[in-house]
Design an enzyme around this catalytic site. Structure first.
Site: not given
Ligand SMILES: NC(=O)c1ccc[n+]([C@@H]2O[C@H](COP(=O)([O-])OP(=O)(O)OC[C@H]3O[C@@H](n4cnc5c(N)ncnc54)[C@H](OP(=O)(O)O)[C@@H]3O)[C@@H](O)[C@H]2O)c1
Ligand SMILES: N[C@@H](CCO)C(=O)O
Ligand code: NA
Length: 429
Positions: A102, A131, A184, A187, A198, A202, A302
């Protein structure tokens, strides 16, 4: 032939997506036509929760977006750069893109969608808002024949978790935040969540889909929840409200010339559908003509939930590639060319809640009332219930008022000799 994915990122969402795609039995049969061809990461030595053959994983993300064999780039790395450049390169190379990002879409959507339309590819982003909740496709397709008048929602799970716990436990923000970080749910750097950024990303995306124009992210007024106290939560409860961090996009007038897009903690009446959304859950309420109100509720984050949204976008693109139509599908493409004008927050017309600490003198409430009256602020309720030390605590809820007028009245009240401070000012739905 299988559709080849180049996935950028194997963190929470990337891992969840790979797991879902690898475990495809009992899901849509088109998932069997997908090959996880490359996955880009930062570290090759990090342990991974999924099995992928060594030639699939690489740290060369540029090679993925430039590889002619890759059909769809799935950007799940997050952050602005290099995500933006990699997305633009993929588009230039004629690849469809799925993203959960986003931050990048709300800031660089104009550039990205213009490039995608020129290249004749799609950029899909179901996971970026809410999500796992389907909200992007519903706004683009299922609800798109409606005239939308308002989109409002709880679009950040971290802050909803913190506010819910503050409410149920009667705890202060700092205490719950520290505990949420330990568990957890928040962050280590909570800024993007707790300061409303954030949610701002959105609601900017939802506003552009619902109100038919691009949104300049800087025009979105964002306030977070750091200033929300247990005292205000308790007063709000007595008055019949819960405090929620809402993203709101709405027309302010009958002729739809004014669009407000904003994020702020809000007193929500107990009877409102968003009042009962608790914990990490998200919900988005959409109001349109002729449909009326639709509320979408579910897990806003998640691994599994977000993977569901990412994979649904992938599936849409696989179907598109398989049917091989040369003409762009207007329901998948972005149709906006121009930016919407956003009404400044000072022009918002809303109810307010304000809490004052005053010296316990005769006539204070009268002076407050007179000053509000001078600025056209009409009061719905005034209560003086408690004391904080020597100071009397006065809480008011106003009727609808122009924010600029209300703020001017507050500035005058703040300067009164009998007023010690105005610890909180919150908007009321
Ligand atoms: N977490 C959620 O529930 C959630 C929900 C909705 C949307 N999102 C969105 O989804 C996206 C990913 O979130 P996430 O929570 O999965 O993040 P995350 O756990 O921090 O994972 C990021 C991944 O990207 C890789 N990465 C980051 N920067 C990089 C770079 N410069 N070069 C190569 N690899 C790189 C990391 O590699 P390494 O593994 O090697 O460190 C890791 O595998 C974000 O845009 C977030 O806003 C997340
Ligand atoms: N950090 C976001 C999750 C990813 O969009 C939240 O707390 O809703
Ligand atoms: Na959605």
């Amino acid at each position: 032939m299988a559709v080849k994915l180049g996935i950028l990122g194997l963190g929470t969402v990337g891992t969840g997506t790979v797991q879902l795609l690898q475990d495809n039995v009992g899901r849509h049969p088109l998932l069997q036509d997908i090959e996880i061809y490359r996955v880009g990461v930062r570290s090759l030595t990090k342990p991974r929760a999924v099995e992928l053959s060594p030639e699939v994983i690489t740290t060369d993300l540029e090679a993925i977006v430039n590889d002619p064999a890759v059909d769809i780039v799935v950007e799940l790395m997050g952050g602005l750069e290099p995500a933006r450049t990699l997305i633009l390169t993929a588009i230039k190379n004629g690849k469809h893109v799925v993203t959960a990002n986003k931050a990048v879409i709300s800031r660089f959507g104009g550039e990205i969608f213009t490039a995608a339309n020129q290249a004749g590819v799609y950029v899909l982003l179901e996971a970026a808002v809410g999500g796992g909740i389907p909200v992007i496709q519903p706004l683009k397709q299922s609800l798109s024949v409606n005239r939308i008048s308002a989109i409002m929602g709880i679009v950040n799970g971290t802050t909803n978790y913190i506010l819910t716990r503050m409410q149920t436990e009667g705890s202060e923000f700092d205490h719950v935040l520290a505990d949420a970080q330990k568990l957890g749910y928040a962050e280590a750097d909570p800024t993007a969540d707790v300061d409303g950024l954030d949610a701002g990303d959105k609601i900017a995306i939802l506003a552009s889909l619902g109100f038919d124009g691009r949104i300049n992210r800087e025009d979105v007024h964002c306030e977070g929840i750091r200033q929300v106290t247990k005292t205000d939560i308790a007063y709000a409860a007595k008055l019949g409200f819960v405090i929620k961090l809402l993203g709101i996009a709405q027309h302010l007038d009958e002729d739809n010339s004014q669009l407000s897009v904003r994020v702020h903690p809000t007193l929500v009446p107990h009877s409102h559908p968003l009042a009962s959304i608790n914990g990490v859950y998200n919900a988005i309420l959409i109001e349109g003509e002729p449909i009326g109100q639709v509320m979408l509720f579910g897990p806003g984050a998640g691994a599994g939930a977000t993977a569901s949204a990412v994979s649904s976008d992938i599936l849409n693109l696989v179907a598109t590639l398989k049917t091989n139509t040369a003409k762009p599908n207007p329901l998948l493409a972005c149709r906006h060319q121009n930016y919407s004008e956003i009404t400044p927050i000072s022009e918002l017309v809303t109810r307010f809640y304000a809490r004052f600490l005053s010296k316990d003198q005769a006539g204070v409430i009268g002076r407050l009332g007179t000053c509000f009256g001078n600025y056209g602020v009409s009061l719905e309720s005034v209560v003086q219930t408690g004391f904080q030390g020597e100071l009397a605590e006065i809480v008011v809820v106003t009727h609808n008022v122009r924010e600029g007028d209300f703020r001017q009245a507050l500035a005058e009240i703040q300067a009164m000799e009998s007023i010690d401070s105005i610890p909180s000012v919150l908007r009321v739905l």
